[in-house]
Design a protein around this motif. Structure first.
Motif, PDB file in Angstrom:
ATOM      1  N   ARG A  69     -11.816  70.304 -28.740  1.00  0.00           N
ATOM      2  CA  ARG A  69     -12.708  71.239 -28.036  1.00  0.00           C
ATOM      3  C   ARG A  69     -14.081  70.652 -27.785  1.00  0.00           C
ATOM      4  NH1 ARG A  69     -10.959  77.233 -29.529  1.00  0.00           N
ATOM      5  NH2 ARG A  69      -8.767  76.809 -29.802  1.00  0.00           N
ATOM      6  N   CYS A  70     -14.464  69.624 -28.533  1.00  0.00           N
ATOM      7  CA  CYS A  70     -15.765  68.989 -28.320  1.00  0.00           C
ATOM      8  C   CYS A  70     -15.717  67.984 -27.174  1.00  0.00           C
ATOM      9  CB  CYS A  70     -16.230  68.299 -29.598  1.00  0.00           C
ATOM     10  SG  CYS A  70     -16.438  69.421 -30.993  1.00  0.00           S
ATOM     11  N   GLY A  71     -14.517  67.611 -26.741  1.00  0.00           N
ATOM     12  CA  GLY A  71     -14.376  66.713 -25.598  1.00  0.00           C
ATOM     13  C   GLY A  71     -14.705  65.261 -25.875  1.00  0.00           C
ATOM     14  N   THR A  72     -14.371  64.771 -27.050  1.00  0.00           N
ATOM     15  CA  THR A  72     -14.694  63.382 -27.394  1.00  0.00           C
ATOM     16  C   THR A  72     -13.620  62.396 -26.928  1.00  0.00           C
ATOM     17  OG1 THR A  72     -13.728  63.533 -29.612  1.00  0.00           O
ATOM     18  CG2 THR A  72     -16.061  64.106 -29.390  1.00  0.00           C
ATOM     19  N   TYR A  73     -12.885  62.743 -25.912  1.00  0.00           N
ATOM     20  CA  TYR A  73     -11.755  61.914 -25.475  1.00  0.00           C
ATOM     21  C   TYR A  73     -12.113  60.464 -25.157  1.00  0.00           C
ATOM     22  CZ  TYR A  73      -9.399  66.411 -25.342  1.00  0.00           C
ATOM     23  OH  TYR A  73      -8.882  67.625 -25.688  1.00  0.00           O
ATOM     24  N   PRO A  74     -13.236  60.151 -24.497  1.00  0.00           N
ATOM     25  CA  PRO A  74     -13.555  58.732 -24.277  1.00  0.00           C
ATOM     26  C   PRO A  74     -13.723  57.962 -25.588  1.00  0.00           C
ATOM     27  CG  PRO A  74     -14.844  60.106 -22.793  1.00  0.00           C
ATOM     28  CD  PRO A  74     -14.171  61.033 -23.778  1.00  0.00           C
ATOM     29  N   ARG A  75     -14.348  58.568 -26.590  1.00  0.00           N
ATOM     30  CA  ARG A  75     -14.505  57.900 -27.886  1.00  0.00           C
ATOM     31  C   ARG A  75     -13.170  57.799 -28.608  1.00  0.00           C
ATOM     32  NH1 ARG A  75     -19.549  60.899 -30.479  1.00  0.00           N
ATOM     33  NH2 ARG A  75     -18.829  62.544 -29.117  1.00  0.00           N
ATOM     34  N   ILE A  76     -12.322  58.812 -28.441  1.00  0.00           N
ATOM     35  CA  ILE A  76     -10.997  58.782 -29.065  1.00  0.00           C
ATOM     36  C   ILE A  76     -10.196  57.616 -28.503  1.00  0.00           C
ATOM     37  CG2 ILE A  76      -8.775  59.998 -29.175  1.00  0.00           C
ATOM     38  CD1 ILE A  76     -10.512  62.634 -29.290  1.00  0.00           C
ATOM     39  N   ARG A  77     -10.175  57.494 -27.187  1.00  0.00           N
ATOM     40  CA  ARG A  77      -9.418  56.414 -26.549  1.00  0.00           C
ATOM     41  C   ARG A  77      -9.947  55.046 -26.991  1.00  0.00           C
ATOM     42  NH1 ARG A  77      -8.797  56.793 -20.344  1.00  0.00           N
ATOM     43  NH2 ARG A  77      -7.086  58.155 -20.882  1.00  0.00           N
ATOM     44  N   ALA A  78     -11.269  54.877 -27.008  1.00  0.00           N
ATOM     45  CA  ALA A  78     -11.860  53.600 -27.424  1.00  0.00           C
ATOM     46  C   ALA A  78     -11.533  53.308 -28.887  1.00  0.00           C
ATOM     47  CB  ALA A  78     -13.365  53.623 -27.196  1.00  0.00           C
ATOM     48  N   ALA A  79     -11.578  54.323 -29.736  1.00  0.00           N
ATOM     49  CA  ALA A  79     -11.276  54.133 -31.158  1.00  0.00           C
ATOM     50  C   ALA A  79      -9.818  53.739 -31.357  1.00  0.00           C
ATOM     51  CB  ALA A  79     -11.604  55.401 -31.943  1.00  0.00           C
ATOM     52  N   ILE A  80      -8.921  54.340 -30.600  1.00  0.00           N
ATOM     53  CA  ILE A  80      -7.502  53.984 -30.714  1.00  0.00           C
ATOM     54  C   ILE A  80      -7.294  52.536 -30.297  1.00  0.00           C
ATOM     55  CG2 ILE A  80      -5.198  54.421 -29.742  1.00  0.00           C
ATOM     56  CD1 ILE A  80      -6.019  57.429 -29.669  1.00  0.00           C
ATOM     57  N   ARG A  81      -7.928  52.129 -29.206  1.00  0.00           N
ATOM     58  CA  ARG A  81      -7.785  50.729 -28.761  1.00  0.00           C
ATOM     59  C   ARG A  81      -8.301  49.768 -29.833  1.00  0.00           C
ATOM     60  NH1 ARG A  81     -10.641  51.762 -24.150  1.00  0.00           N
ATOM     61  NH2 ARG A  81      -9.396  52.834 -22.615  1.00  0.00           N
ATOM     62  N   ARG A  82      -9.484  50.036 -30.370  1.00  0.00           N
ATOM     63  CA  ARG A  82     -10.080  49.150 -31.368  1.00  0.00           C
ATOM     64  C   ARG A  82      -9.262  49.134 -32.658  1.00  0.00           C
ATOM     65  NH1 ARG A  82     -10.947  45.824 -34.143  1.00  0.00           N
ATOM     66  NH2 ARG A  82     -12.767  45.410 -35.400  1.00  0.00           N
ATOM     67  N   ALA A  83      -8.758  50.276 -33.096  1.00  0.00           N
ATOM     68  CA  ALA A  83      -7.917  50.318 -34.299  1.00  0.00           C
ATOM     69  C   ALA A  83      -6.631  49.530 -34.062  1.00  0.00           C
ATOM     70  CB  ALA A  83      -7.602  51.757 -34.682  1.00  0.00           C
ATOM     71  N   GLY A  84      -6.087  49.615 -32.861  1.00  0.00           N
ATOM     72  CA  GLY A  84      -4.892  48.847 -32.517  1.00  0.00           C
ATOM     73  C   GLY A  84      -5.138  47.351 -32.612  1.00  0.00           C
ATOM     74  N   GLU A  85      -6.296  46.918 -32.150  1.00  0.00           N
ATOM     75  CA  GLU A  85      -6.640  45.495 -32.253  1.00  0.00           C
ATOM     76  C   GLU A  85      -6.705  45.066 -33.716  1.00  0.00           C
ATOM     77  OE1 GLU A  85     -10.307  44.899 -30.148  1.00  0.00           O
ATOM     78  OE2 GLU A  85      -9.469  45.717 -28.284  1.00  0.00           O
ATOM     79  N   ALA A  86      -7.315  45.892 -34.559  1.00  0.00           N
ATOM     80  CA  ALA A  86      -7.401  45.567 -35.986  1.00  0.00           C
ATOM     81  C   ALA A  86      -6.015  45.519 -36.620  1.00  0.00           C
ATOM     82  CB  ALA A  86      -8.275  46.586 -36.710  1.00  0.00           C
ATOM     83  N   LEU A  87      -5.150  46.465 -36.270  1.00  0.00           N
ATOM     84  CA  LEU A  87      -3.785  46.474 -36.806  1.00  0.00           C
ATOM     85  C   LEU A  87      -2.982  45.271 -36.339  1.00  0.00           C
ATOM     86  CD1 LEU A  87      -2.869  50.250 -36.539  1.00  0.00           C
ATOM     87  CD2 LEU A  87      -2.874  48.880 -38.623  1.00  0.00           C
ATOM     88  N   ALA A  88      -3.289  44.765 -35.149  1.00  0.00           N
ATOM     89  CA  ALA A  88      -2.561  43.622 -34.597  1.00  0.00           C
ATOM     90  C   ALA A  88      -3.126  42.292 -35.094  1.00  0.00           C
ATOM     91  CB  ALA A  88      -2.593  43.674 -33.072  1.00  0.00           C
ATOM     92  N   GLY A  89      -4.035  42.347 -36.074  1.00  0.00           N
ATOM     93  CA  GLY A  89      -4.536  41.110 -36.666  1.00  0.00           C
ATOM     94  C   GLY A  89      -5.947  40.759 -36.269  1.00  0.00           C
TER      95      GLY A  89
END
Length: 186
Positions: free
Chosen positions: A131-151
């Protein structure tokens, strides 16, 4: 009696098999990180993993998951060190925070099967409402977390791993109470 595993521990619920998993977790197991949002499976605040798949726990009768493995936000990691949790803090994703545990669980399930998701894959997998509309930060956080998980480079934004959650505030200077002031000189 319904039996399955929650966060690595076997549980036996003496509840009606039609009881939603959300209420078994919150009321019977006191795992309150899983939030009640809409009760209709629309918002995703109650998202948990059932056998590694993100599910809306308000729509899962406990009788339907006999023998399954359930992971809640409390069981994602013991030390809040999962890259999604760390990046959520680093990217300052939450505002009100209510939807965040479900959002984190949905993101962790996505990254477990697709470590470097495209924007389209993120949009398809993360249908949780914020409801706060943080979708751009959510998407960026998912991408960055994925990079960390991938090494990639590890993320260290929240209290360091191996700290007891009850002591977390003491490890963050901004959350520590200030030292008492010296009495005024007369």
């Amino acid at each position: 009696m319904t039996s399955f595993t929650v966060n690595g521990d076997p549980v036996h619920y003496k509840l009606d098999p039609a009881t939603p998993l959300l209420w078994a977790l919150r009321d019977a197991s006191n795992l309150t990180g899983t939030k009640y949002g809409c009760g209709a499976g629309q918002c995703g605040a109650c998202t948990v993993h059932v056998d590694g798949v993100a599910r809306r726990s308000c729509q899962v009768p406990i009788g339907s998951i006999e023998g399954s493995f359930v992971t809640t936000i409390e069981g994602l990691t013991a030390d809040r060190g999962h890259p999604v949790q760390q990046e959520w803090v680093a990217a300052q994703v939450p505002q009100c925070g209510y939807c965040q545990s479900g959002m984190i669980m949905a993101a962790a399930a996505l990254l477990a099967r697709t470590p470097r998701p495209s924007d389209e894959q993120i949009d398809e997998a993360i249908t949780n409402l914020c409801r706060c509309g943080t979708y751009p930060r959510i998407r960026a956080a998912i991408r960055r977390a994925g990079e960390a998980l991938a090494g990639g480079d590890p993320i260290s934004a929240a209290p360091p791993p191996k700290i007891d959650p009850a002591d977390a505030a003491a490890a963050v200077p901004a959350l520590s109470p200030p030292a008492p002031a010296a009495p005024p000189k007369r």
